[in-house]
Design an enzyme around this catalytic site. Structure first.
Site, PDB file in Angstrom:
ATOM      1  N   CYS A 192     -21.469  18.991   0.690  1.00 25.86           N
ATOM      2  CA  CYS A 192     -22.825  18.868   0.170  1.00 25.86           C
ATOM      3  C   CYS A 192     -23.467  20.253   0.005  1.00 25.86           C
ATOM      4  O   CYS A 192     -22.856  21.280   0.284  1.00 25.86           O
ATOM      5  CB  CYS A 192     -23.662  18.024   1.123  1.00 25.86           C
ATOM      6  SG  CYS A 192     -23.860  18.790   2.729  1.00 25.86           S
ATOM      7  N   CYS A 219     -23.126  20.388   9.195  1.00 21.90           N
ATOM      8  CA  CYS A 219     -22.487  21.176   8.130  1.00 21.90           C
ATOM      9  C   CYS A 219     -22.347  22.635   8.550  1.00 21.90           C
ATOM     10  O   CYS A 219     -21.363  23.299   8.223  1.00 21.90           O
ATOM     11  CB  CYS A 219     -23.292  21.111   6.838  1.00 21.90           C
ATOM     12  SG  CYS A 219     -23.504  19.446   6.212  1.00 21.90           S
ATOM     13  N   ASP A 241     -16.486  16.733   3.903  1.00 18.88           N
ATOM     14  CA  ASP A 241     -16.682  18.175   4.100  1.00 18.88           C
ATOM     15  C   ASP A 241     -15.358  18.850   4.382  1.00 18.88           C
ATOM     16  O   ASP A 241     -14.701  18.512   5.374  1.00 18.88           O
ATOM     17  CB  ASP A 241     -17.565  18.432   5.342  1.00 18.88           C
ATOM     18  CG  ASP A 241     -19.039  18.330   5.040  1.00 18.88           C
ATOM     19  OD1 ASP A 241     -19.448  18.823   3.982  1.00 18.88           O
ATOM     20  OD2 ASP A 241     -19.762  17.774   5.879  1.00 18.88           O
ATOM     21  N   CYS A 292     -14.729  12.640   5.728  1.00 13.39           N
ATOM     22  CA  CYS A 292     -16.131  12.833   6.100  1.00 13.39           C
ATOM     23  C   CYS A 292     -16.925  13.530   5.002  1.00 13.39           C
ATOM     24  O   CYS A 292     -18.135  13.681   5.108  1.00 13.39           O
ATOM     25  CB  CYS A 292     -16.240  13.639   7.382  1.00 13.39           C
ATOM     26  SG  CYS A 292     -15.462  12.821   8.765  1.00 13.39           S
TER      27      CYS A 292
END
Lengths: 392, 140
Positions: free
Chosen positions: B59, B103, B36, B34
């Site tokens: 990110c 996130c 992350d 994914c």
């Protein structure tokens, strides 16, 4: 230093293009369909631009239809062909790594009862004429394959593919949005029946595109309205945009060999340096069968958006195929289509050149990248784990 | 999509980034597929988080929320730290774009996983952490 290396996303309008368009806002503004002198003056400008576009791709002026953008041209070519040929069949062939303007149009047609075959590309993003030949059926009405991939720059063997389509009496469309001005195109010699282009990819403004339709090929219009574009694409012409498109394509295709060679030299210099100076990097796409201005690399253990932010802070505009930049949880369908695992696709970076980029800019970008990749890897638990696994 | 100044600050100048020699607990969440992965290390003395470090693959929002979360919990008791939510981290950063909210969930999860890890070690009398957990990642 400010470096714009996202020309695959869009380009700047250059000064000569702007100058060509300038009179067509305040001074020459007549409706090209009007009878009076003002209208006729506009009409002449539209037809001159049509001739410029035709000449640039080896077509006749009457085969050029102006559209609002490349996406519209793709939609029109595919849907227009599908609807016009239902008596012959309802089967379309494309690839699995086209632009969404093609893929989503095909998906919509599937919902409407058409059948679509998506040819799988190989690890470089290539399909072969043999693959296409094997997929053609008696009810196939259209083959649509992009000339150059927008993300990884792979150049498909368009003349060979078009020849296969022609042999079987199937229409051949190509999305050449990325290719114009980078690749030599001669639609008649290369047996291309339809071709989409978008002005803003080669220094014309946004909001103007064109579809070439070979004379004798009949497709359905998507919109109903007036008699503009010979009734095939109604709507008052985007006069200044059309003039800009004509000028831009004339400039983009003049001296194309020299310009492409210049871009290729910068491209290869960047790729060489990146692969040499940054460990665990890979080139996405084909080493030679790629657009002269396309660099697409993946860096393991890091994510693309972080790279983009750091590059942006250094004045560099680039793009990535990571999920975070695509607005979804999945990375780019193009990178997955060439077989990249998700985690490698997340760490991809596209640098797309135009003929205005310089070697000094290229070096600045690579120097910056070396630093940025190291910095992000120092933060990455994946990199820690990888280093630990190397020790064991 | 635009990040707030606070997000940009934490992304460009991450606080508490790095590894920890003898952590009391480690939490790793997310997966590389994914895009992350977050790992948070905590040092606990007398039920207080005396030190915290993070490493993140992800990110800008993922990195900034990790950094902010570590800043928030440093010096907190475990009980206080367990009440830290992604919403608090997000608010402390002046908000996140809607598509980036997930996130911040990761930062909360990594923190809670680290605390959980510490508590389990304490209960079971396990030795302190020496090696990070293996992440399930393919290399090509």
């Amino acid at each position: 230093m400010k470096v714009y290396m996202d020309n695959g996303a869009t380009t700047r309008v250059t000064e000569p293009v702007m100058a060509a368009m300038q009179p067509y806002f305040c001074e020459v503004f007549g409706n090209p369909s009007s009878f009076h002198t003002a209208g006729r003056e506009s009409r002449r400008a539209v037809e001159a631009a049509r001739a410029q576009v035709a000449k640039a791709i080896g077509a006749e002026p009457r085969e050029i239809y102006f559209t609002g953008c490349g996406t519209e041209a793709d939609n029109w070519a595919i849907r227009g062909t599908a609807y016009a040929n239902v008596k012959k069949g309802k089967h379309i062939i494309t690839t699995n790594f086209e632009h969404h303007a093609v893929l989503h149009t095909c998906a919509q047609l599937e919902k409407e009862g058409f059948e679509v075959t998506y040819l799988p590309v190989d690890e470089y993003g290539l399909i072969t004429p043999e693959q296409l030949e094997a997929a053609i059926r008696p009810d196939t009405v259209l083959v649509t394959v992009m000339t150059a991939n927008n993300e990884i720059g792979t150049l498909e063997p368009i003349p060979e593919l078009a020849a296969v389509a022609k042999k079987h009496g199937v229409l051949f469309h190509t999305d050449a949005v990325q290719a114009i001005g980078h690749v030599k195109i001669d639609v008649h010699a290369q047996n291309i029946d339809m071709l989409s282009m978008s002005g803003h990819k080669f220094h014309a403004p946004k909001g103007i595109g064109a579809l070439y339709i070979r004379q004798g090929v009949r497709i359905q219009p998507l919109m109903q309205g007036g008699a503009q574009e010979r009734g095939q694409r109604p709507g008052t012409e985007n006069l200044a945009g059309i003039v800009g498109l004509g000028k831009a394509i004339e400039l983009a295709t003049a001296d194309i060999d020299a310009k492409a060679a210049g871009m290729r030299a910068i491209r290869d210099h960047m790729i060489d340096r990146i692969l040499k100076e940054i460990p665990y990097a890979r080139l996405n796409g084909h080493p030679t069968k790629r657009m002269c201005g396309n660099v697409n690399v993946s860096f393991q253990f890091i994510e693309g958006e972080g790279m983009l932010i750091h590059l942006d802070m250094k004045g560099i505009a680039a793009s990535s195929g990571s999920a975070c930049t695509s607005g979804s949880l999945d990375p780019s369908h193009v990178l997955l289509a060439i077989g990249l695992p998700h985690e490698i696709a997340h760490g991809s970076l596209r640098l797309s050149l135009c003929e205005e980029n310089t070697m000094a800019e290229a070096d600045y970008v690579v120097d910056s990248l070396v630093e940025i990749v190291a910095r992000l890897r120092a933060m990455s638990p994946l990199y820690d784990d990888f280093l630990a696994s190397q020790k064991n | 999509m635009e990040y707030t100044e606070q997000v940009m600050d934490h992304f460009m100048n991450p606080r508490n980034m790095g590894e920890m020699a003898d952590p009391s607990g480690v939490g790793t969440v997310g997966n590389a597929k994914c895009g992350d992965i977050m790992r948070i290390y905590i040092k606990v003395e007398n039920d207080v988080i005396t030190d915290v470090k993070f490493k993140t693959f992800g990110c800008g929002a993922a990195i900034a929320t990790s950094s902010k979360a570590t800043e928030i919990v440093k010096g907190m008791t475990l009980e206080e730290a367990e009440k830290v939510t992604n919403k608090m981290v997000m608010e402390a950063l002046g908000g996140l774009p809607p598509i980036k909210v997930h996130c911040s969930v990761l930062a909360e999860e990594a923190l809670h996983a680290a605390i959980q890890d510490y508590r389990e070690r304490l209960e079971k009398g396990l030795p302190p952490v020496t090696e990070p957990d293996d992440a399930d990642v393919k290399y090509v």
